[in-house]
Design an enzyme around this catalytic site. Sequence first.
Site, PDB file in Angstrom:
ATOM      1  N   GLY A  71       2.486   2.172   5.404  1.00  0.00           N
ATOM      2  CA  GLY A  71       3.674   1.461   5.887  1.00  0.00           C
ATOM      3  C   GLY A  71       4.249   2.099   7.139  1.00  0.00           C
ATOM      4  CB  CYS A  88       3.258   0.148  -6.481  1.00  0.00           C
ATOM      5  SG  CYS A  88       3.555  -1.550  -6.869  1.00  0.00           S
ATOM      6  CD  GLU A 148       4.843  -3.589  -3.712  1.00  0.00           C
ATOM      7  OE1 GLU A 148       5.007  -2.400  -4.050  1.00  0.00           O
ATOM      8  OE2 GLU A 148       3.902  -4.285  -4.085  1.00  0.00           O
ATOM      9  N   GLY A 171       0.841  -1.195   0.000  1.00  0.00           N
ATOM     10  CA  GLY A 171       0.000   0.000   0.000  1.00  0.00           C
ATOM     11  C   GLY A 171       0.873   1.241   0.000  1.00  0.00           C
TER      12      GLY A 171
HETATM   13  C1  UN1 Z   1       1.624  -3.246  -7.593  1.00  0.00           C
HETATM   14  O1  UN1 Z   1       1.312  -2.283  -8.313  1.00  0.00           O
HETATM   15  O2  UN1 Z   1       1.395  -3.228  -6.358  1.00  0.00           O
HETATM   16  O3  UN1 Z   1       5.239  -5.183 -11.929  1.00  0.00           O
HETATM   17  C2  UN1 Z   1       2.188  -4.515  -8.110  1.00  0.00           C
HETATM   18  C3  UN1 Z   1       4.038  -4.899 -12.028  1.00  0.00           C
HETATM   19  C4  UN1 Z   1       3.049  -5.937 -11.553  1.00  0.00           C
HETATM   20  C5  UN1 Z   1       2.824  -5.848 -10.087  1.00  0.00           C
HETATM   21  C6  UN1 Z   1       2.529  -4.485  -9.578  1.00  0.00           C
HETATM   22  N1  UN1 Z   1       3.547  -7.246 -11.888  1.00  0.00           N
HETATM   23  O4  UN1 Z   1       3.637  -3.845 -12.479  1.00  0.00           O
END
Ligand code: UN1
Length: 512
Positions: free
Chosen positions: A248, A299, A265, A243
Amino acid sequence: MATAAVTGTDDIRTRAQTALARCGADLAGYKGDAITARTPITGAALFGLRADTPQDVDRAVEGARTAFRTWRTTPAPLRGALVKHLGHLLTEHQQDIADLVTIEAGKIRSEALGEVQEMIDICDFAVGLSRQLYGRTMPSERPGHRLMETWHPLGVVGVITAFNFPVAVWAWNTAVALVCGDTVVWKPSELTPLTALACSALLDRAIAATGAPAGLGQVVLGAADTGERLVDSHHVPLVSATGSTRMGRAVAPRVAARFGRAVLELGGNNAAVVTSSADLDLAVDAAVFAASGTAGQRCTTLRRLIVHEDLADPVVDRLTHAYRQLPVGDPFQAGTLVGPLVNEAAYTRMRETLDRATADGGTVRAGGERRLAEAAPGAYYVRPAIVRMPAQTAVVREETFAPVLHVLTYRDFDEAIALHNDVPQGLSGGIFTTDQSEAERFLAADGADCGIVNVNIGTSGAEIGGAFGGEKETGGGRESGSDAWRSYMRRATNTVNYSGRVALAQGVDFSR
Ligand code: UN1
């Protein structure tokens, strides 16, 4: 231009019900008014659901603890059989889960199916891993002694996931945790409860089919207090949380205070460098997906493009041209490439970011405006934005979870690396170059400081076989492939004396 109306809420509701029923999820059993399942496609409410209370969380943890007592001594390859079955069910229900991902997270079909593929892939990986939880044997310094390490299951793993990868991140954690002999309590995002109910139903079916202990996979729905109860539980030795950095910051000290382990993460603020030797067709193509795919809500989304100053104008021109053609709209519609933002708050943050960037001297070269506001007033469709920035100001150094690509320029390569690294986050970075020495330098110890570093590939879309995660404010955790499994187990160092005599290490003499 996407002017067609979006799929109606009633149709979406029916589609969700069908997918849930096909997976075997008990929607009626979760009926309530504490959580509202919504769809960003129209912004409308779909179903009211009950939330799990802190006492329910305790019960879930207790159930997972009970299952752990049996599971931890089940041979790992047999644990793999459960995950193999889960992988088969996910393959069978790929369309159903993808439907729910599109409905709750707004992902286009191809990306929703890709997310489920990521789940199937991690199941395959984990099944193989179930026969490869290797420990090492080291030479002992003492005669007649054996020194080795054994990896044992850890216990109940608390998995907290975000709306944007509502199921893949659960699968990365769960498939690996299960073969490692752990059991799982999952707290999904409040924004994606339906995908969670469907996946947890599939896991229950896999458990029943393979005779694994009931209760080894639990789901708890709710808001922050539900998550907090899980985070604070002394019976949860590992919390894996995905998140925002803000989340975090709240989770990490609480887990540390009870000496638990955390795999974090968190936010990314990912950049790619485009050097003067880059293949521009490739760079632009890759950047368009990385920056605008998933409506900028990964992310790993590309948020900064650091372009050699001689190429800045052609690169921005090509990007703006490509952005103008991007079909924005209903993610269920074939041809759509950019679905909706998850909610109004995301849109407000995007607008604020664009205003701040402009105030800092930035020029919005494309996008930023709302689309389909008449057809779907409760939904937030936007054109992905490109902003040419004179410098990496405060707003560029923050993660805005929306499709805003800041373009910066550099003159010499050291400056590009410095700009790349000069943000608080450290998830993913990329370089577009045909010059091998630039590529190697970017990958080197004094190059990009992220957990994922790519050459001639955008920042998003990592494969499951590698370890996934990042440095600095991204939290330092690693999930998914490679040896990320080690976080889910405890290591015991074993020394066995078969010499029949006492021999002390370091040559210590204690003879009497
Ligand atoms: C995320 O956005 O939390 O590498 C994970 C990527 C995907 C995973 C993203 N396999 O963009």
